[in-house]
Scaffold this active site. Structure first.
Site, PDB file in Angstrom:
ATOM      1  CG  HIS A 122     117.942  28.716  73.023  1.00  0.00           C
ATOM      2  ND1 HIS A 122     118.530  28.294  74.000  1.00  0.00           N
ATOM      3  CD2 HIS A 122     116.401  30.259  73.209  1.00  0.00           C
ATOM      4  CE1 HIS A 122     117.358  29.246  75.189  1.00  0.00           C
ATOM      5  NE2 HIS A 122     116.816  30.259  74.719  1.00  0.00           N
TER       6      HIS A 122
ATOM      7  CG  HIS B 226     115.758  33.302  73.051  1.00  0.00           C
ATOM      8  ND1 HIS B 226     115.136  32.844  73.938  1.00  0.00           N
ATOM      9  CD2 HIS B 226     114.426  33.945  72.030  1.00  0.00           C
ATOM     10  CE1 HIS B 226     113.545  32.890  74.091  1.00  0.00           C
ATOM     11  NE2 HIS B 226     113.957  33.750  72.855  1.00  0.00           N
TER      12      HIS B 226
ATOM     13  CG  ASP C  13     119.102  35.445  76.800  1.00  0.00           C
ATOM     14  OD1 ASP C  13     118.792  34.899  75.988  1.00  0.00           O
ATOM     15  OD2 ASP C  13     118.911  35.053  78.215  1.00  0.00           O
ATOM     16  CG  HIS C  14     120.263  31.436  75.492  1.00  0.00           C
ATOM     17  ND1 HIS C  14     121.194  30.253  76.622  1.00  0.00           N
ATOM     18  CD2 HIS C  14     119.447  31.589  76.040  1.00  0.00           C
ATOM     19  CE1 HIS C  14     120.761  30.177  77.659  1.00  0.00           C
ATOM     20  NE2 HIS C  14     119.246  31.398  77.752  1.00  0.00           N
TER      21      HIS C  14
ATOM     22  CG  HIS D  65     112.976  28.951  75.433  1.00  0.00           C
ATOM     23  ND1 HIS D  65     112.203  29.279  77.052  1.00  0.00           N
ATOM     24  CD2 HIS D  65     113.926  29.222  75.205  1.00  0.00           C
ATOM     25  CE1 HIS D  65     112.430  30.444  76.740  1.00  0.00           C
ATOM     26  NE2 HIS D  65     113.827  30.270  75.817  1.00  0.00           N
TER      27      HIS D  65
ATOM     28  CG  ASP E  19     116.947  30.028  78.362  1.00  0.00           C
ATOM     29  OD1 ASP E  19     117.574  29.435  79.494  1.00  0.00           O
ATOM     30  OD2 ASP E  19     116.303  30.768  78.239  1.00  0.00           O
TER      31      ASP E  19
ATOM     32  CD  GLU F  80     115.242  27.629  82.422  1.00  0.00           C
ATOM     33  OE1 GLU F  80     115.372  28.837  82.670  1.00  0.00           O
ATOM     34  OE2 GLU F  80     114.197  27.275  81.577  1.00  0.00           O
TER      35      GLU F  80
ATOM     36  CG  HIS G  39     119.261  30.789  82.211  1.00  0.00           C
ATOM     37  ND1 HIS G  39     118.217  31.781  82.643  1.00  0.00           N
ATOM     38  CD2 HIS G  39     119.579  31.881  80.761  1.00  0.00           C
ATOM     39  CE1 HIS G  39     117.888  32.654  81.914  1.00  0.00           C
ATOM     40  NE2 HIS G  39     118.874  32.016  80.973  1.00  0.00           N
TER      41      HIS G  39
END
Lengths: 635, 601
Positions: free
Chosen positions: B68, B70, B72-73, B157, B178, B203, B414
């Site tokens: 996705h 975000h 952090d991904h 998510h 996530d 996660e 995660h």
């Protein structure tokens, strides 16, 4: 493997495939051409229409191409290829005992639902005090006038379904995405592929591990709004069922689009109105996109465009949210902008949409204008009203874009007509040239198609290019025929569990070819087969009477393998010698040799395809047996 | 033994810079390629030198999958593809592909333009990177190459979040990214079918939490906002532009309408309007209710929520402001926070998880004095509230997903190590499967035991199924016999007869003949009959025939009787059998050698 053909209409197919114990219905199109035998359903009673001779002014019924060829309740799944080919769904899933699942892509379901809603709305808007059915009786039908007398199978004509039936039918639909693999009962895998014809339209692959059937229905190679056709996945099919080719093989869609625009502009400039009877989804998106570019250049910026349908708004909104399935439009969503330009036409008030001619439309209506409305058969829907309104003036033009109905038949009850009439059928489906190119590429072993495709059209019998010519020739089907599809299943997939696989001892028979004998327990569950090691028999309880053991006949655990090969004489003699058998008299015979072991009084007959050991002593016999076996391959 | 190897380069016992390497059936896949919000140095990005010391990654990876948008991904994606070097396919869903480059550009601007960092990826690199992206549709099976196939499932998510099922042959791995197992106001719940992967990589952000009902949290949130507004305070809600923001906007919008409130709600500029537009166009990715009603009323067209301007922050009177980013580590949310922190009437509501090192994390831990850049300190007087609106699965949700997918092994990423440890214990106890939680750079190896697919001849299978009867009998397993032919890459299981035919081999008949002498003072015919009766009584369940031509046939073993030339009481029995009947033949010859019992007539 059989194919039951329930519809003879090549673009509204309905076939049932029996394949590996599953019964799969491929599409269920609704042939509505029978409504042409009926009078238009006007909103207000029209004395002119009701006095026309030769037409029955009865209920809007619809032809249902179904026969009692097979029991509909035995159908396991229905695969839908596009929203035009699902209009008969309620007739099949309701009141027939159908308990299966329907598979369709999301746009197909959503737009299909809208089109059904529209149809029901059109019908229910003009309620009938009574409906007649007696005329369907053969005796009475014979005495009826005109075209009705000659109509076939009128008893299959059914009343239109209700919204409740639509909802119930659609609740049985399971959504699938392109290239999603759906397992049916573990036996068959089906998968929809993009077919490029309309939003969410799909061809289907029906396959097991060893057989593959492709179902091609309503496909297009033109660059219009939908995602391009996925051709490569159709490769290596055993059977390809081909339906839904263009109904207008001689009309070029691009040329028709140009003609559409120029006729439209000409009429507006002369102060007339343009009526476009069309379906509320599909080509209309392309017409609007084309007009979006055309409006400015043709100086039509002030002309109002109206789209009137109970589902006009929904149809326009829905088209915007399936951008993932649109061609060339994905990038627009990333900006983010609506994928279709009709959003801008609506924003700038150039295009307005209304649920019906009642209400807001009547107050905002300005002429000259362009009206898109249904139904293309001109028998029901708001189009009937516009025909009455504009038919008398030769300034106005009606432009037919849908190829499903003969425009002359559609116009018949409105004659005499002063309004101009233009026929620009736009059918983006594959033409014969494209399809033969496609088939050359994907190379199916067999092609099945409606019989109409195996000969030139009746009106153009000299056009041999308007038919399918293939090698081997395609297998034609007609309504109610049952075809035996020409392939034999020979293999099935089983899984050998790792424990058993590890215990196998392969031996090389020829270079690159190894064999191993296998004894296993077969487990079959949900049409999946696995092979497990044979469980070890529980140890025998120590028997006290050891004498009796010999009396027990042997329990055949594994039968002896088949043997193959030959015993070479010299080598065999050498082996015998190694085991202390030296006095061997060899006698040559027609087929081989006879070995006489003189000391042991034993004969061994060695031949190319057999060995015969004649021996009275059991221990010696077993020794000899094992020696012979060394020379043979076990299978 | 085939193995699957999993190595987290990021997100191993940690939250942030998710990046997990998976080797399965000879294929190498990178799952996510994120950055860490808590660091500004090298540790910000995953350590790609683990894959290869020097040179490009293209040769070492078969594909990269982004779950996705975000950061952090996906935050390290342009760095990985353009600066380290990777030209292979990158897969992500359509919404992710649409939104990801915008967030990356935003991230780049903050880092390069505001903080003045060099040696960072450029706008052009983001564009070049996105050109390598192949969009995924939900449930579509994508064939990366002949052997590797991937399939995306809905993860719930954020808009476009996906779980991926990766399959090579009969081995498979599921990576959840996530996910959220409870539907919220704008997204649906994650779903996966019973795909029984060898490893489920999940996660575990909320590994130890079991959250109360969403309704309670929503009521709580609205109450707090309402109270603050009533007493004339300002509410700051730091959010990420896409995701929670939209959910909270829908919540406040309906609340404002119901309560007829007048205080303004602002949404920090730029991105968000665009963001709402994405939601409108990707309506198919939202929840059932929104999809059903969007034609009448699009939930993402807000009436009460207006765009924010920097000058509004100093306006008197109550207001609610959504500002980015969500962890108060930079940007507009931090600026507003600094302005409002001194007034105890105000409130900041943190609706999501904050990574260690961010101001958000500090104030949530009760820190009341913050050191800012340039030795200034900031007194935090405003109220700080934490509300978990992050759409991560809680412990209950994770267990629910395990039940859905039925994995053979479990691997947690995660999340924080301590929490993982707890969840790991629970999973091993409840499902009796192995659960792993590798740290960054640590490799987990799982041996798989795949079945071998073989093509069985239909004749053999049908024969076997017909014999087996309709229902399996566990007490009497039927054994089937066949020959497995291994030729090139194909494995075929056929009956022995067919195997001979297919391989073009001749059958070799092996026969045995054996003479048995018997003392039996009867005529030849009578002896034969006595043998017949004797065998009948011994061999139960065998077919025994007495033929008129003077033979007895047991299965396919032929027995003939003749009198000895010297002594008519001595009978000579001739037994003849083929190798296939070896066991029975051998048994018979020894049985008859013992003579006939006297009691037979």
């Amino acid at each position: 493997m059989k194919l039951y053909c329930l519809s003879g209409h090549p673009t509204l197919p309905c076939n049932v495939l029996k394949f590996k114990s599953t019964t799969i219905m491929l599409d269920c199109g609704l042939d509505t051409t029978s409504v042409l035998s009926f009078l238009p359903l006007p909103l207000i009673h029209s004395p002119r229409l009701s006095k026309l001779p030769g037409w029955v002014s009865k209920d809007g019924t619809i032809n249902l191409e179904k026969r009692e060829l097979l029991d509909l309740s035995t159908i396991d799944v229905i695969l839908i290829s596009n929203y035009h080919c699902m209009m008969a769904l309620p007739y099949i899933t309701e009141h027939t005992g159908f308990t299966g699942t329907v598979y369709a892509t999301e746009p197909t379901l959503q737009i299909g639902r809208l089109l059904m809603e529209e149809l029901v709305n059109f019908m229910e808007r003009v309620p009938k005090a009574q409906s007649a059915t007696c005329w369907k009786n053969k005796e009475i039908q014979r005495m009826l006038p005109g075209p009705l007398k000659d109509a076939v199978d009128v008893w299959t004509w059914k009343r239109c379904y209700s919204m409740q039936e639509v909802n119930s039918a659609l609740s049985k639909v399971q959504l699938v995405g392109y290239s999603q693999k759906v397992e049916l009962f573990g036996a068959v895998q089906v998968s929809p592929l993009s077919s490029g014809y309309s939003l969410g339209s799909s061809n289907w692959i029906i396959q097991s591990h060893h057989e593959k059937v492709s179902y091609v229905s309503g496909s297009s190679l033109l660059t219009t709004h939908p995602q391009p056709m996925d051709q490569s996945s159709l490769k290596n099919s055993d059977v390809l069922i081909l339906t839904g080719l263009t109904q207008m093989p001689t009309a070029n869609p691009d040329g028709m689009l140009g003609e559409f625009c120029s006729n439209l502009a000409m009429t507006i400039r002369a102060g007339g109105n343009v009526l476009v009877p069309c379906y509320s989804s599909g080509v209309i998106y392309d017409l609007l996109e084309c007009l979006y570019q055309f409006i400015e250049s043709a100086n039509l910026g002030t002309t109002p465009f109206y789209f009137i349908s109970p589902i006009a708004n929904s149809s326009l909104e829905f088209s915007q949210i399936f951008a993932e399935l649109c061609h060339n439009k994905q990038t627009k969503v990333y900006l983010p902008e609506p994928p279709f330009p009709h959003a801008e036409l609506i924003q700038t008030n150039k295009l307005k949409h209304y649920p019906s001619i009642h209400g807001d439309f009547s107050s905002e209506f300005r002429q000259p204008c362009v009206v898109f409305t249904g139904h293309p058969s001109l028998r029901f829907g708001d189009v009937v009203h516009f025909m009455e309104l504009w038919g008398k003036s030769n300034l106005n033009t009606i432009i037919f874009t849908e190829p499903d109905f003969s425009y002359l038949d559609a116009l018949a009850p409105y004659q005499p007509l002063a309004m101009k009439c233009v026929y620009c059928p736009i059918d983006t489906r594959l033409n014969f040239h494209q399809v033969s190119k496609l088939l050359k590429e994907v190379q199916p072993l067999h092609v099945v198609c409606p019989e109409q495709y195996t000969q030139p059209p009746v009106t153009q019998s000299h056009r041999s290019d308007l038919m399918l010519e293939l090698q081997p020739p395609p297998m034609p089907y007609r309504r109610c025929s049952v075809l035996n599809l020409p392939f034999r299943r020979r293999y099935e997939r089983v899984y050998i569990l790792p424990e058993l696989a590890n215990s196998l001892v392969p031996s090389e028979i020829k270079p690159g070819v190894s064999v191993a004998t296998l004894s296993a327990v077969l487990h079959s569950k949900d049409n999946k087969h696995t092979l497990q090691s044979v469980p070890k028999p529980p140890p025998m309880p120590p028997s006290k009477k050891r004498k009796r053991v010999i009396e027990e006949p042997p329990v055949a655990l594994a039968p002896k393998p088949m043997l193959s090969g030959a015993v070479a004489l010299e080598a065999f003699l050498a082996t015998l010698q190694k085991h202390g058998i030296t006095e061997v008299k060899v006698e040559e015979t027609a087929d081989g040799h006879i070995l006489h072991l003189q000391a042991e009084d034993t004969l061994i007959q060695l031949e190319e395809d057999g060995t015969h050991i004649v021996c009275d002593s059991e221990p010696l016999r077993t020794t000899l047996r094992d020696l012979v076996l060394r020379f043979l391959q076990k299978l | 033994m085939p193995e699957i190897k999993v190595t987290p380069l990021g997100a191993g016992q940690d939250v942030g810079r998710s990046c997990i390497l998976v080797s399965i059936g000879g294929k190498n896949i990178m799952l996510d390629c994120g950055m860490h919000m808590g660091y500004n140095d090298d540790r910000r990005f995953p350590d790609f030198s683990y894959v290869t010391q020097n040179g490009r990654l293209t040769d070492f990876l078969d594909c990269v999958i982004i779950s996705h948008f975000h950061l952090d991904h996906c935050g390290a994606l342009p760095y990985m593809s353009e600066m380290v070097g990777y030209d292979g396919p990158i897969y992500m869903t359509h919404p992710t592909k649409a939104i990801c480059p915008i967030l990356l550009e935003d991230f780049r601007k903050i880092t390069v333009d505001k903080k003045g960092e060099t040696n960072f990826f450029t706008s052009q690199m983001i564009k070049d990177c996105m050109k390598k992206v192949i969009p995924l549709n939900l449930h579509q099976t994508v064939q990366v190459d002949d052997e590797l196939e991937i399939k995306a499932y809905y993860a719930g998510h954020v808009l476009g979040a996906a779980m991926v099922h990766i399959k090579v042959g009969s081995e498979s791995v599921v990576y959840t990214g996530d996910y959220n197992m409870t539907p919220d106001r704008h997204l649906g719940a994650a779903w996966i079918d019973k795909c029984r992967p060898d490893i489920l990589i999940s996660e575990s952000t909320y590994a130890t939490t079991i959250r109360d009902s969403k309704r309670c949290r929503e009521r709580d949130f609205l109450k707090k906002v309402h109270e603050t507004i009533e007493r004339g305070g300002k509410v700051l809600i730091p959010v990420f532009a896409l995701g929670r923001a939209q959910e909270l906007c829908i919540l406040l919008e309906t609340f404002w309408e119901r309560m007829n409130l007048k205080a303004p709600i602002y949404f920090s500029t730029g991105l968000t309007e665009k963001a709402n537009h994405y939601y409108k166009l990707f309506i198919t990715w939202t929840n059932q209710k929104i999809r059903k009603t969007f034609v009448q009323r699009n939930m993402f067209e807000f009436k009460h929520i207006k765009a924010f301007d920097r000058s509004y922050a100093d306006n008197p009177g109550p207001m609610v402001v959504f500002a980015t980013p969500g962890m108060l580590h930079a940007g507009q949310s931090l600026q507003i926070f600094k302005k409002w922190a001194g007034n105890e009437k105000n409130m900041v509501i943190m609706p999501g998880y904050c990574v260690q090192g961010t101001i958000g994390h500090k104030i949530l831990n009760g820190q009341r004095k913050l050191e800012m850049e340039g030795r200034a300190t900031l007194d935090v007087k405003l109220q700080v509230e934490y509300m978990s609106f992050s759409a991560h699965a809680d412990a209950k949700g994770i267990m629910q997903l395990i039940r859905m997918a039925e994995p053979r092994n479990m691997l947690l990423v995660h999340g924080e190590a301590v929490k993982m440890e707890f969840l790991k214990g629970k999973i091993e106890q409840e499902f009796s499967i192995d659960c792993y939680m590798p740290a960054n750079g640590e490799t987990t190896t799982v041996t798989t035991n795949p079945s071998v697919p073989v093509d069985i001849s239909l004749n053999l299978l049908k024969r076997e199924m017909a014999l087996g009867g309709p229902l399996p009998d566990p007490k009497k397993p039927r054994t089937m016999h066949g020959t497995l032919i291994m030729k090139e890459n194909s494995l075929k299981l056929v009956s022995s007869e067919q195997a001979l035919k297919e391989l073009g081999l001749n059958e070799h008949q092996l026969r045995f003949t054996c003479r048995v002498q018997l003392q039996d003072p009867h005529s030849d015919a009578d002896t034969l009959h006595r043998i017949y009766t004797h065998l009948k009584s011994v061999l139960k369940g065998y077919t025994i025939q007495h033929l008129p031509d003077g033979t007895v046939i047991v299965e396919s073993i032929v027995i003939k009787v003749s009198s000895s030339a010297e002594d008519s009481n001595t009978k000579v029995l001739l037994l003849s059998w083929s190798y296939q009947d070896e066991d029975l033949g051998s048994f018979l010859s020894s049985l008859l050698k013992k003579g006939l019992p006297s009691g037979i007539c």
